[in-house]
Motif scaffolding. Structure first.
Motif, PDB file in Angstrom:
ATOM      1  N   PRO A   1     -24.382-103.549  78.536  1.00 41.45           N
ATOM      2  CA  PRO A   1     -24.159-104.482  77.433  1.00 41.45           C
ATOM      3  C   PRO A   1     -22.888-105.305  77.609  1.00 41.45           C
ATOM      4  CG  PRO A   1     -23.651-102.236  76.741  1.00 41.45           C
ATOM      5  CD  PRO A   1     -24.293-102.139  78.100  1.00 41.45           C
ATOM      6  N   CYS A   2     -21.945-104.827  78.390  1.00 45.39           N
ATOM      7  CA  CYS A   2     -20.684-105.555  78.581  1.00 45.39           C
ATOM      8  C   CYS A   2     -20.856-106.765  79.492  1.00 45.39           C
ATOM      9  CB  CYS A   2     -19.634-104.614  79.157  1.00 45.39           C
ATOM     10  SG  CYS A   2     -19.369-103.168  78.125  1.00 45.39           S
ATOM     11  N   HIS A   3     -21.950-106.808  80.246  1.00 46.59           N
ATOM     12  CA  HIS A   3     -22.144-107.871  81.241  1.00 46.59           C
ATOM     13  C   HIS A   3     -23.389-108.708  80.940  1.00 46.59           C
ATOM     14  CE1 HIS A   3     -19.702-105.433  84.478  1.00 46.59           C
ATOM     15  NE2 HIS A   3     -19.006-105.707  83.383  1.00 46.59           N
TER      16      HIS A   3
ATOM     17  N   SER B   1     -22.481 -98.903  83.955  1.00 47.89           N
ATOM     18  CA  SER B   1     -22.532 -99.162  82.513  1.00 47.89           C
ATOM     19  C   SER B   1     -21.945 -97.980  81.760  1.00 47.89           C
ATOM     20  CB  SER B   1     -23.983 -99.407  82.098  1.00 47.89           C
ATOM     21  OG  SER B   1     -24.060 -99.580  80.711  1.00 47.89           O
ATOM     22  N   GLU B   2     -20.749 -98.177  81.266  1.00 49.05           N
ATOM     23  CA  GLU B   2     -19.988 -97.074  80.672  1.00 49.05           C
ATOM     24  C   GLU B   2     -20.758 -96.311  79.586  1.00 49.05           C
ATOM     25  OE1 GLU B   2     -17.178 -96.388  82.153  1.00 49.05           O
ATOM     26  OE2 GLU B   2     -16.813 -94.642  80.887  1.00 49.05           O
ATOM     27  N   PRO B   3     -21.467 -97.002  78.684  1.00 48.18           N
ATOM     28  CA  PRO B   3     -22.089 -96.222  77.604  1.00 48.18           C
ATOM     29  C   PRO B   3     -23.319 -95.440  78.043  1.00 48.18           C
ATOM     30  CG  PRO B   3     -21.948 -98.577  77.042  1.00 48.18           C
ATOM     31  CD  PRO B   3     -21.650 -98.435  78.494  1.00 48.18           C
ATOM     32  N   PHE B   4     -23.927 -95.807  79.153  1.00 49.47           N
ATOM     33  CA  PHE B   4     -25.243 -95.233  79.469  1.00 49.47           C
ATOM     34  C   PHE B   4     -25.264 -94.300  80.676  1.00 49.47           C
ATOM     35  CE2 PHE B   4     -26.351 -98.990  76.985  1.00 49.47           C
ATOM     36  CZ  PHE B   4     -27.282 -98.466  76.103  1.00 49.47           C
TER      37      PHE B   4
ATOM     38  N   GLY C   1     -15.944-106.005  84.852  1.00 47.79           N
ATOM     39  CA  GLY C   1     -15.106-105.870  83.666  1.00 47.79           C
ATOM     40  C   GLY C   1     -15.318-104.549  82.954  1.00 47.79           C
ATOM     41  N   CYS C   2     -16.585-104.110  82.872  1.00 48.27           N
ATOM     42  CA  CYS C   2     -16.841-102.822  82.210  1.00 48.27           C
ATOM     43  C   CYS C   2     -16.158-101.731  83.050  1.00 48.27           C
ATOM     44  CB  CYS C   2     -18.344-102.583  82.093  1.00 48.27           C
ATOM     45  SG  CYS C   2     -18.765-101.117  81.132  1.00 48.27           S
ATOM     46  N   ASP C   3     -15.215-101.080  82.436  1.00 48.88           N
ATOM     47  CA  ASP C   3     -14.391-100.004  82.983  1.00 48.88           C
ATOM     48  C   ASP C   3     -14.301 -99.901  84.512  1.00 48.88           C
ATOM     49  OD1 ASP C   3     -14.050 -99.440  80.302  1.00 48.88           O
ATOM     50  OD2 ASP C   3     -14.185 -97.292  80.600  1.00 48.88           O
ATOM     51  N   LYS C   4     -15.167 -99.103  85.121  1.00 48.63           N
ATOM     52  CA  LYS C   4     -14.999 -98.768  86.539  1.00 48.63           C
ATOM     53  C   LYS C   4     -15.401 -99.905  87.450  1.00 48.63           C
ATOM     54  CE  LYS C   4     -14.427 -94.740  84.667  1.00 48.63           C
ATOM     55  NZ  LYS C   4     -14.765 -95.147  83.293  1.00 48.63           N
TER      56      LYS C   4
ATOM     57  N   GLY D   1     -19.588-108.889  76.278  1.00 48.63           N
ATOM     58  CA  GLY D   1     -18.193-108.626  76.639  1.00 48.63           C
ATOM     59  C   GLY D   1     -17.896-107.140  76.633  1.00 48.63           C
ATOM     60  N   HIS D   2     -16.782-106.804  77.264  1.00 52.51           N
ATOM     61  CA  HIS D   2     -16.406-105.389  77.358  1.00 52.51           C
ATOM     62  C   HIS D   2     -15.640-104.952  76.105  1.00 52.51           C
ATOM     63  CE1 HIS D   2     -12.275-106.527  78.322  1.00 52.51           C
ATOM     64  NE2 HIS D   2     -12.686-107.230  79.364  1.00 52.51           N
ATOM     65  N   CYS D   3     -15.315-103.686  76.023  1.00 49.85           N
ATOM     66  CA  CYS D   3     -14.621-103.126  74.857  1.00 49.85           C
ATOM     67  C   CYS D   3     -13.379-103.968  74.557  1.00 49.85           C
ATOM     68  CB  CYS D   3     -14.227-101.684  75.118  1.00 49.85           C
ATOM     69  SG  CYS D   3     -15.652-100.590  75.232  1.00 49.85           S
ATOM     70  N   MET D   4     -13.157-104.209  73.259  1.00 52.57           N
ATOM     71  CA  MET D   4     -12.097-105.167  72.890  1.00 52.57           C
ATOM     72  C   MET D   4     -10.842-104.497  72.353  1.00 52.57           C
ATOM     73  SD  MET D   4     -13.410-104.248  70.096  1.00 52.57           S
ATOM     74  CE  MET D   4     -14.826-104.489  69.051  1.00 52.57           C
TER      75      MET D   4
ATOM     76  N   THR E   1      -9.982 -98.995  78.849  1.00 55.21           N
ATOM     77  CA  THR E   1      -9.894 -99.088  80.301  1.00 55.21           C
ATOM     78  C   THR E   1     -10.275-100.479  80.797  1.00 55.21           C
ATOM     79  OG1 THR E   1     -10.415 -96.757  80.427  1.00 55.21           O
ATOM     80  CG2 THR E   1     -10.649 -98.014  82.453  1.00 55.21           C
ATOM     81  N   ALA E   2     -11.275-101.088  80.166  1.00 57.56           N
ATOM     82  CA  ALA E   2     -11.729-102.396  80.643  1.00 57.56           C
ATOM     83  C   ALA E   2     -10.614-103.431  80.530  1.00 57.56           C
ATOM     84  CB  ALA E   2     -12.957-102.838  79.856  1.00 57.56           C
ATOM     85  N   SER E   3     -10.052-103.578  79.325  1.00 52.89           N
ATOM     86  CA  SER E   3      -8.983-104.569  79.141  1.00 52.89           C
ATOM     87  C   SER E   3      -7.756-104.204  79.969  1.00 52.89           C
ATOM     88  CB  SER E   3      -8.589-104.657  77.663  1.00 52.89           C
ATOM     89  OG  SER E   3      -9.697-105.017  76.879  1.00 52.89           O
TER      90      SER E   3
HETATM   91 FE1  FES Z   1     -18.171-101.438  78.936  1.00 52.71          FE
HETATM   92 FE2  FES Z   1     -16.337-100.179  77.193  1.00 52.71          FE
HETATM   93  S1  FES Z   1     -18.486 -99.881  77.435  1.00 52.71           S
HETATM   94  S2  FES Z   1     -16.034-101.647  78.721  1.00 52.71           S
END
Ligand code: FES
Length: 591
Positions: free
Chosen positions: A67-69, A99-102, A135-138, A207-210, A214-216
């Motif tokens: 979802p972040c991308h 994908s961090e959430p999944f 952008g999403c975390d890792k 977008g990634h977590c706001m 870790t992403a930002s």
């Molecule tokens: Fe993608 Fe937080 S879930 S950056």
């Protein structure tokens, strides 16, 4: 605002078309190059589309399940537009999306896989340079680790944060408010209907977590390293200026190829110090420690935990962002974004470091202004004067552990209490809310087998849950210790990254319920108050748990993963202490 690079200083010597790496695929006259050209024609390109032009690989981590991308399908077109306009030939190359959430058990298990995929895509195809879309975390450290190892001209295009979450007329922050309202739900302070409204409003755009998760943290660190356009990491993903930035990124990489401006020209021990200082001033995610160490070691620099602690002592927290502060990334962007924060740091940064623009960091941020001095503080009004991070050592963590003091209740930073030990995550989940569990607010919750090998993948389990019966009594923070990581959006007196991890026989494996544990953050101590003779007896009786994987990538991972204090890279991919060769790992034979 993103700066383009049109006013950069007089360029270095420019490559000739014959010096391009892709020339060996397209430019020579032999049977194989006929195949490359005829198959490019098959894709609808005339030779005038690519002949003599830099081939730019766009490593795109878009996926239907990330979802972040979600905006990357559109953004890649904008990157391509910039590449075409600048006289390059864009080639999109999809890579695994973390994908961090999944992704289970954790994206961290696959960071090195994306790094390897990035490196090998660049090595095996006719790439002269690359745009890294993540952008999403890792995804950020993985893409950079791979690109650094290949050492072709590379520029990062950050996904950008999503818009602020919306709930009952107020704002919601990714992760941070999930943990907060989950605790309130379990304590009976909000209803299921309230909880559903949180679910509907907390993630409402691409977008990634706001929060400063870790992403930002990692996209900002990347900007401080000089690997993306100035200002690019702070732009919210849906903002039109994000699309403009994507196009400018595509334009810039073409010139970087002609200038032969590679990661090895930009990354130095000082630029990594700049990245660490930036993370500390942002009160960024503790995950950045593991990632920056891995990125530095790929670059040939032995960045270690003690350097983080030393820089933390002198670096003030200037960003008033959740989870440590009040605001969100959208506010940060409107307040001037990362260039404004970097300008506030002044002499704490080495401004002479070169960046993808061809200019120095100091030149990039010259004139950057703060438009809201509550969001981006000046040094004399810092949120925290120093110690935004602390590295702990002692007989419980001989190779180090970390804590983020501003995210903890202050009274817990010097604390001694009895351990309540859980052997693994499942045991903890099953027992933590048991009314019969013998635990109180002074207890120290310990989770083991949550590290790089033990979990495996060192998941973000480190914000160990507080028992329901204590939540109902108003307890919101306790000392918690594990060899796991913690989400950058989390908070609490959580001691993380204990090394060596329990699974490989680190002292965490020897703790028993009832043992007293001393946490002393001001003096950087973490000790198990059990005498050495008793610990030796326990060690003699300890047996390693069985391996978690018997085949496949998991087996490769378990065999080669390093501990947290070394960045959790694979031992065969690090380049410490030597600098990588001009193009890491050698070039392919072209037949
Ligand atoms: Fe993608 Fe937080 S879930 S950056």
């Amino acid at each position: 605002m993103t700066q383009d690079a049109s006013d950069r200083p007089a360029a270095r010597r420019r490559k000739t078309p014959e010096e391009l790496r892709s020339h060996r695929w397209y430019g020579v006259k032999d049977l194989r190059s006929f195949g490359h050209r005829s198959r490019t024609a098959q894709m609808g390109y005339h030779r005038s589309d690519y002949a003599g032009k830099p081939v730019i690989a766009i490593i795109n981590t878009w996926s239907d399940i990330n979802p972040c991308h979600t905006h990357f399908k559109q953004r890649v077109e904008e990157v391509k537009r910039g590449i075409w306009q600048a006289g390059g030939f864009p080639v999109e190359m999809p890579a695994i999306s973390l994908s961090e959430p999944f992704q289970k058990p954790t994206t961290m298990l696959y960071r090195n896989l994306l790094a390897m995929e990035t490196e090998e895509l660049l090595r095996s195809y006719p790439a002269d340079g690359c745009v890294l879309m993540g952008g999403c975390d890792k995804t950020t450290p993985a893409l950079i680790m791979g690109a650094v190892s290949m050492n072709l001209p590379a520029i990062f295009m950050p996904a950008g944060p999503m818009l602020r979450g919306d709930y009952k007329g107020g704002f919601l922050g990714s992760g941070s408010d999930t943990w907060k309202y989950w605790a309130e739900l379990r304590a009976g302070n909000i209803t299921e209907r309230d909880w559903q409204e949180v679910e509907d409003g907390i993630a409402r755009s691409p977008g990634h977590c706001m929060t400063m998760g870790t992403a930002s943290t990692m996209t900002s660190a990347t900007e401080a390293l000089g690997l993306c356009l100035p200002g690019s990491a702070s732009i919210p993903a849906p903002d039109a200026r994000h699309a403009q930035m994507a196009s400018l990124t595509g334009k810039r990489i073409v010139d970087m190829v002609w200038e032969d401006l590679k990661p090895s020209d930009l990354l130095t021990a000082a630029s990594f110090d700049n990245a660490v200082t930036t993370v500390l001033a942002l009160s960024g995610s503790t995950n950045a420690i593991v990632h920056l160490i891995a990125m530095a070691r790929r670059s040939g620099f032995d960045l270690d935990l003690d350097r983080f602690d030393a820089l933390a002592r002198r670096t003030p927290v200037l960003a008033n962002l959740r989870p440590s502060g009040r605001y969100l990334m959208e506010d940060f962007f409107y307040a001037g974004g990362l260039p404004a924060l970097l300008a506030q740091l002044g002499d704490l940064l080495d401004g002479t470091q070169r960046t993808v623009t061809g200019r120095t960091l100091a030149e990039n941020i010259a004139g950057a202004q703060v438009y809201n001095d509550d969001v981006i503080r000046s040094r004399d009004r810092a949120l925290v004067a120093g110690d935004g991070l602390a590295v702990l050592r002692g007989n419980l963590a001989p190779d180090g552990a970390v804590i983020k003091p501003p995210a903890a209740e202050a009274h817990l930073l010097t604390h001694t209490g009895p351990a309540v030990v859980f052997d693994d995550y499942n045991e903890m989940a099953a027992r933590i809310d048991d009314p019969a569990l013998d635990i109180d607010a002074d207890s120290v919750i310990v989770l083991r087998n949550a590290g790089p090998q033990g979990a495996p993948g060192m998941p973000e389990w480190g914000q160990l849950p507080i028992p329901k019966k204590l939540l109902e009594r108003g307890v919101r923070d306790m000392v918690r210790i594990s060899d796991a990581r913690m989400s950058g959006t989390s908070y609490g007196a959580c001691v993380l990254h204990v090394a060596p991890e329990s699974y490989v026989g680190g002292p965490l494996a020897l703790v028993r319920t009832g043992d007293r544990i001393e946490l002393d953050v001001p003096n950087r101590r973490l000790n198990l108050l059990v005498d050495d003779a008793e610990l030796a007896r326990r060690r003699a009786a300890w047996t390693p748990p069985p391996p978690k994987f018997e085949r496949g990538f998991g087996k490769l991972y378990l065999k080669h993963i390093s501990q947290a204090d070394k960045g959790c890279d694979f031992d065969f991919l690090e380049t410490v202490p030597a600098r990588p060769a001009a193009a890491g790992g050698g070039e392919p034979e072209i037949h």
